[in-house]
Design a protein around this motif. Structure first.
Motif, mmCIF file in Angstrom:
data_model
loop_
_atom_site.group_PDB
_atom_site.id
_atom_site.type_symbol
_atom_site.label_atom_id
_atom_site.label_comp_id
_atom_site.label_asym_id
_atom_site.label_seq_id
_atom_site.Cartn_x
_atom_site.Cartn_y
_atom_site.Cartn_z
ATOM 1 N N ARG A 1 -29.806 30.627 2.967
ATOM 2 C CA ARG A 1 -30.410 30.431 1.634
ATOM 3 C C ARG A 1 -29.999 29.084 1.040
ATOM 4 O O ARG A 1 -29.001 28.484 1.432
ATOM 5 C CB ARG A 1 -30.011 31.565 0.693
ATOM 6 N N ASP B 1 -40.030 30.547 6.964
ATOM 7 C CA ASP B 1 -39.812 30.474 5.513
ATOM 8 C C ASP B 1 -39.587 31.906 5.035
ATOM 9 O O ASP B 1 -40.517 32.724 4.996
ATOM 10 C CB ASP B 1 -41.031 29.858 4.830
ATOM 11 N N ASP C 1 -39.062 33.341 2.246
ATOM 12 C CA ASP C 1 -39.755 33.828 1.051
ATOM 13 C C ASP C 1 -41.208 34.195 1.338
ATOM 14 O O ASP C 1 -41.861 34.850 0.503
ATOM 15 C CB ASP C 1 -39.703 32.762 -0.048
ATOM 16 N N ARG C 2 -41.740 33.787 2.477
ATOM 17 C CA ARG C 2 -43.126 34.112 2.835
ATOM 18 C C ARG C 2 -43.201 35.279 3.813
ATOM 19 O O ARG C 2 -44.277 35.671 4.239
ATOM 20 C CB ARG C 2 -43.802 32.880 3.437
ATOM 21 N N GLN D 1 -42.868 39.159 4.399
ATOM 22 C CA GLN D 1 -42.981 40.361 3.580
ATOM 23 C C GLN D 1 -42.342 41.537 4.310
ATOM 24 O O GLN D 1 -42.807 41.949 5.376
ATOM 25 C CB GLN D 1 -44.439 40.655 3.279
ATOM 26 N N THR E 1 -39.668 24.795 0.845
ATOM 27 C CA THR E 1 -38.919 25.936 1.378
ATOM 28 C C THR E 1 -37.477 25.882 0.881
ATOM 29 O O THR E 1 -36.821 24.843 0.922
ATOM 30 C CB THR E 1 -38.946 25.913 2.908
ATOM 31 N N ASN F 1 -35.375 29.112 1.331
ATOM 32 C CA ASN F 1 -34.642 30.103 2.102
ATOM 33 C C ASN F 1 -35.335 30.261 3.450
ATOM 34 O O ASN F 1 -36.565 30.320 3.526
ATOM 35 C CB ASN F 1 -34.613 31.449 1.361
#
Length: 782
Positions: A213, A259, A261-262, A264, A319, A321
């Motif tokens: 992170r 990435d 955060d992308r 899910q 980006t 994290n």
């Protein structure tokens, strides 16, 4: 490479050593073009040019008195470090001299990367780091005296796709110590994990990853990393992508940076489901099939496993994290998938050949180490899941076997030393070496693989060249049998030229020339037009004619002896496949080459029939009207010898003449070779001293009657005094009914003990005429 292993030999010697060890150095090039007189300089001040809007007048410190240099680069600015070509420098295509540019004196030139010949970048000056020492030769500072090896790897040496593998190889060849980068476990400062589930062990044998992170994706890639990537043929894109590529090239460890955060939910490693699609990093959208491996999150597919990442989770400058992944994908699960979609990737190229399955955690740690060093951030713990790894079965090496194969005897100490230099662990079992192949060497599976390693390290050029010795048996053929070379010489003597065609042919040829709709199909053809095995030699000969005709050759006489292949459940020695040796010949164009001594005439059926009879002599075959898929239905015949059909002769079918653009029909024959090899021995026969008697008879017979049938019938019923019956004339036309034709036979009669009387000669002739009338409906022609 010398930062990994530094042998005490020069570049040329190292290139030769690698090539002789099986790692062929295909190209050896300098890292930069030749130039001199370029140093690191600092721009002290920049002022506008008094007479040119696009030029600047710069004051430059190049390690001595400040220089005034006129520069037109848009990015020139005070305080930057740049390459400076001083007066007297020689650049590719340019000699630097003092000059005046629009009235202002200039003592040198500030250089772009393109002007130095180190890249194609020409948008501005080559900016150097702020700590670059002024006055230092740019060749020394940028390591431009390096050489670039382009190595042509064989498919079995997948371990050498990385610098680590090359370093191991050089160390083994030279004995120099290896200094691999020290990989230390990153300090774990966060507890974050990304759940990963492996559903299919036959797809992924091991999966390692960690969360990092608060990284700075906008950080600059250091120049040393850019240089190494560029010299390995890769462009610098962004720091995260560059780190991933660098670790792949350094360790031969493909990896991927998501990435985070992308993503899910968690990640699932599985086979694709029918209908799933994925947009790749190269912007290509593919429809996946059930044999494609994928990495998916809760929303869908995110990555083409072991081949290329997906665009939806790719890293950008924003980006923050990331999730770093390194896995072992089974080669069988990767092979051919990228080619199916019309692209290739560095990862697929490696995984389909086999990648070290023991260094996935080390790969994650190395990527983490570089990310924390260059981009900052906080690392989580490494998750490492192992499902099914390839077995590495020990391989037994027998010194006596190695000596027999190589012709060089190695002592046990020599073998132990060579295996140790390769990093191969072993145990002794009696006189044998039991070697445990390492995880990175997928090419060591059987004993001869180890023998090859001994040969490579010993040096192929150090193995003595010894001519093979052995007793050659040269059995004599029985006098009643001849070899296939006798057939070759016979046809060559009759003006035919031998050809050798591929046994792999087009499927259409089998239908056209053999009427074979179920040929032997090749599992892995060398070309799409060579997909089946031939069952006839005719197609190759016809193709020879077509090729020659396209080159304006107007006369072709060729023959071939070769194997033909067909499915046969009873065949031996290869069960299920008959491999018949056949001979075929083709004549096209004039019967003789164009000359003044004889009129020009096209070759016909009877010219080639004479060649067949010469090939069979002294045995005599019978020719009967027959149908063959490649031959003219009214101008072809079967060839029968001793009651068995051994081949066919005739003109090529008109449809095939037109289809293959031959212009005129060639005449050809095809025979089984085996019946031709037996030949009868000469036998003694007493020649009669009595005079012979000849009688000629002309018989009118129905138009469709075969002369061979008539002759066979007459010879079978001939009295003992009849020595020979031969056809000498055929007539049809004026004076003969359209439904009939006239055969004229010569009947030769003789007795060994007495002179024949007219009465018995006439009786013998009448008996033959009567037989022809009864059996064939013949009439004696007036």
């Amino acid at each position: 490479m010398r930062s990994f292993v530094d042998p005490a030999i020069d570049t040329a010697a190292l290139s030769h050593l690698l090539t002789m060890a099986g790692l062929e150095v295909e190209e050896l090039e300098p890292a930069a073009a030749a130039f001199t007189g370029v140093v690191v300089a600092e721009v002290l001040a920049v002022a506008p040019h008094p007479d040119a809007d696009r030029l600047r007048v710069c004051q430059v410190n190049a390690g001595g008195e400040p220089l005034q240099i006129v520069c037109g680069a848009p990015n020139v600015a005070a305080g930057m470090k740049v390459p400076c070509a001083t007066v007297g420098a020689k650049l590719p295509g340019i000699d630097i001299k003092r000059a005046k540019l629009r009235g202002v004196e200039s003592s040198g030139m500030l250089c772009s990367a393109r002007e130095l010949g180190i890249s194609d970048e020409a948008s501005g000056l080559l900016a150097l780091p702020a700590d670059a020492p002024v006055g230092t030769s740019i060749r020394d500072y940028l390591d431009l005296d390096d050489s670039v090896f382009v190595i042509k790897l064989t498919p079995n040496r997948a371990d050498c796709f990385g610098m680590t593998g090359i370093a191991r190889e050089v160390a083994a060849l030279t004995g120099a110590p290896v200094r691999l980068p020290e990989i230390q476990a990153a300090p774990v400062s966060i507890a974050d994990r990304l759940p990963v589930k492996i559903e299919n062990a036959d797809l992924c044998g091991r999966f390692s990853g960690r969360v990092i992170r608060n990284v700075n994706a906008r950080a600059a890639t250091p120049d040393w990393m850019k240089r190494r990537l560029e010299r390995a043929g890769m462009r610098s894109l962004s720091v995260l992508v560059d780190i991933s590529n660098y670790v792949m090239l350094e360790m031969n460890r493909p990896n991927h940076v998501f990435d985070l955060d992308r993503v899910q939910g968690g990640l699932t490693v599985r086979w694709a489901k029918p209908g799933e699609t994925l947009k790749l990093l190269n912007d290509q959208t593919i429809e996946l099939t059930a044999d494609c491996g994928v990495i998916a999150d809760d929303a869908g597919v995110e990555s083409f496993a072991g081949i290329m990442g997906g665009a939806s989770t790719s890293c950008t400058d924003d980006t923050r994290n990331v999730y770093v992944e390194a896995a072992f994908w089974h080669p069988d699960a990767i092979q051919g998938r990228a080619r199916r979609y019309g692209f290739s990737s560095e990862a697929a190229h490696r995984f389909e050949r086999g990648v070290d399955f023991a260094d996935t955690v080390a790969g994650v740690e190395r990527v983490t180490q570089l990310i924390l060093e260059l981009c900052g951030g906080e690392a989580g713990p490494v998750d490492d899941q192992t499902t099914q790894l390839p077995p590495r079965t020990p391989v037994r090496l027998r010194p006596a076997r190695a000596a027999r194969v190589l012709g060089v005897k190695f002592s046990d100490d020599q073998i132990a030393t060579l295996l140790g230099r390769l990093g191969l662990a072993f145990e002794r079992d009696g006189g044998d070496f039991v070697v445990q192949p390492p995880s990175w060497r997928f090419d060591i599976e059987i004993e001869v693989d180890l023998i090859e390693e001994l040969a490579r390290l010993h040096g192929y050029d150090n193995i003595p060249t010894v001519p093979p010795t052995g007793r050659l048996a040269m059995p004599e053929l029985p006098e009643a049998r001849r070899g296939a070379f006798a057939l070759r010489h016979l046809l060559a003597g009759r003006d035919y030229q031998e050809v050798i065609n591929f046994a792999f042919v087009e499927k259409a040829w089998e239908h056209d020339f053999a009427g074979n709709d179920a040929p032997v199909v090749l599992a892995n053809p060398i070309a799409s037009q060579m997909s089946v095995m031939r069952s006839s030699l005719i197609g190759g000969l016809v193709d020879n004619v077509a090729t020659n005709r396209r080159r304006q050759i107007d006369r072709v006489r060729v023959f071939e002896i070769g194997r033909c292949f067909a499915k046969d459940a009873e065949a031996r020695p290869v069960a299920g496949y008959a491999q018949t040796l056949r001979i075929a010949a083709l004549a096209w164009g004039g019967v003789h080459a164009e000359q003044w001594g004889s009129p020009t005439r096209a070759v016909d059926f009877f010219d080639v029939k004479a060649d067949v009879e010469a090939l069979l002599w002294p045995r005599q075959a019978t020719f009967a009207v027959a149908v063959h898929p490649a031959l003219h239905p009214g101008r072809s015949a079967s060839i029968t010898l001793d009651g068995a059909v051994i081949g066919h002769i005739g003109e090529l079918h008109p449809e095939l003449v037109q289809r293959y653009e031959l212009g005129s029909a060639p005449v050809l024959f095809e025979l089984d070779v085996e019946p031709l090899l037996d030949r009868p021995m000469p036998s003694h026969r007493t020649r009669s001293r009595q005079p012979s008697v000849r009688r000629d008879i002309a018989l009118l017979l129905p138009r469709m009657t075969s002369v061979q049938a008539v002759m066979d019938g007459l010879k079978a019923k001939a009295p003992a005094i009849v020595q020979d019956i031969a056809l000498f004339d055929l007539y049809q036309g004026k004076g003969i009914s359209e439904s009939e034709k006239s055969f004229a036979f010569r009947i030769l009669m003789q007795d060994t003990e007495r002179t024949l009387a007219d009465a018995e000669v006439d009786a013998a002739v009448q008996e033959l005429v009567n037989h022809a009338q009864r059996e064939f409906g013949a009439r004696l022609r007036a």
